[in-house]
Design a protein around this motif. Structure first.
Motif, PDB file in Angstrom:
ATOM      1  N   LEU A   1      -8.560  -4.094  -2.663  1.00 45.86           N
ATOM      2  CA  LEU A   1      -8.210  -5.402  -3.219  1.00 45.86           C
ATOM      3  C   LEU A   1      -9.483  -6.005  -3.792  1.00 45.86           C
ATOM      4  O   LEU A   1     -10.475  -6.129  -3.082  1.00 45.86           O
TER       5      LEU A   1
ATOM      6  N   ILE B   1      -2.195 -10.015  -8.087  1.00 49.29           N
ATOM      7  CA  ILE B   1      -1.593 -11.014  -7.202  1.00 49.29           C
ATOM      8  C   ILE B   1      -2.186 -12.354  -7.605  1.00 49.29           C
ATOM      9  O   ILE B   1      -3.385 -12.577  -7.478  1.00 49.29           O
TER      10      ILE B   1
ATOM     11  N   TYR C   1       2.935  -8.894  -1.031  1.00 47.84           N
ATOM     12  CA  TYR C   1       2.644  -8.186  -2.280  1.00 47.84           C
ATOM     13  C   TYR C   1       2.230  -6.745  -2.012  1.00 47.84           C
ATOM     14  O   TYR C   1       2.604  -5.833  -2.745  1.00 47.84           O
TER      15      TYR C   1
ATOM     16  N   ILE D   1      -6.787  -9.731  -7.125  1.00 46.85           N
ATOM     17  CA  ILE D   1      -6.299 -10.976  -6.531  1.00 46.85           C
ATOM     18  C   ILE D   1      -7.149 -12.107  -7.086  1.00 46.85           C
ATOM     19  O   ILE D   1      -8.343 -12.168  -6.828  1.00 46.85           O
TER      20      ILE D   1
ATOM     21  N   SER E   1     -11.199  -9.243  -5.379  1.00 48.54           N
ATOM     22  CA  SER E   1     -11.106 -10.691  -5.569  1.00 48.54           C
ATOM     23  C   SER E   1     -12.507 -11.236  -5.772  1.00 48.54           C
ATOM     24  O   SER E   1     -13.069 -11.913  -4.932  1.00 48.54           O
TER      25      SER E   1
ATOM     26  N   ILE F   1      -0.309 -12.266   0.715  1.00 50.54           N
ATOM     27  CA  ILE F   1      -0.839 -11.028   0.148  1.00 50.54           C
ATOM     28  C   ILE F   1      -0.153  -9.819   0.770  1.00 50.54           C
ATOM     29  O   ILE F   1       0.164  -8.842   0.082  1.00 50.54           O
TER      30      ILE F   1
END
Length: 181
Positions: A81, A137, A172, A119, A83, A169
């Motif tokens: 992920l 996301i 998702y 994200i 971010s 999250i």
């Protein structure tokens, strides 16, 4: 890719293959330099869905790019992920530089056949996600940052806010088949 069917298998792998001595604690898997937690903390998901937070406060996309290979080698994840970018904006880095770094991070992850999910709530992420053909996301942070009861300061969530973000999250991640229920 390493597959673990239970926590004991993961602990054994950490010790034998990585030389990391770890123990399961109430707050997660304590490995001295980082903590892996079952996703999310309530253990409502299969216990082998471990999340290792490699985020560092204040990091920019350039910082993330500089350490992505080390992180991938150390943890051998099946999904990452991403971010990053908020600090780029705060420091007024160019959109082009942030976009370039994000694309290089994604390329590095995908070159190792690892799933990547972005994200973030910023417009740049939508553009990068479309161009790189990766899931995005959106709106998970802004949903809670707009409510004072979930904030610890002007730009950060408190524990309850982060817990709600983690739950959102997780939904998702199931959709993108990054975790199993």
């Amino acid at each position: 890719e390493s597959v673990f069917y239970n926590v004991d298998d993961y602990l054994y792998w950490l010790k034998e293959k990585k030389g990391i001595s770890a123990e399961l604690t109430d707050s997660g898997l304590d490995c001295n330099s980082w903590v892996a937690r079952s996703w999310p903390h309530e253990e409502q998901y299969h216990p082998t869905n471990w999340v290792v937070n490699e985020g560092i406060n204040g990091n920019t996309t350039k910082d993330g790019l500089n350490r992505i290979n080390k992180v991938l080698t150390e943890h051998q994840p099946h999904t990452v992920l991403v971010s990053l970018g908020g600090n780029d904006m705060l420091r007024k880095y160019s959109v082009e530089e942030t976009e370039k770094n994000l694309k290089e991070i994604i390329d590095t992850i995908q070159a190792k056949n690892i799933k990547v999910i972005l994200i973030n709530d910023a417009d740049i992420y939508e553009k990068v996600a479309k161009e790189m053909k990766v899931p995005l996301i959106e709106d998970v942070f802004s949903t809670y940052l707009s409510k004072q009861e979930y904030k610890s300061d002007v730009i950060h969530l408190n524990e309850q806010g982060y817990k709600l973000v983690a739950q959102d999250i997780a939904k998702y991640l199931e959709k993108y088949e990054a975790i199993k229920n």
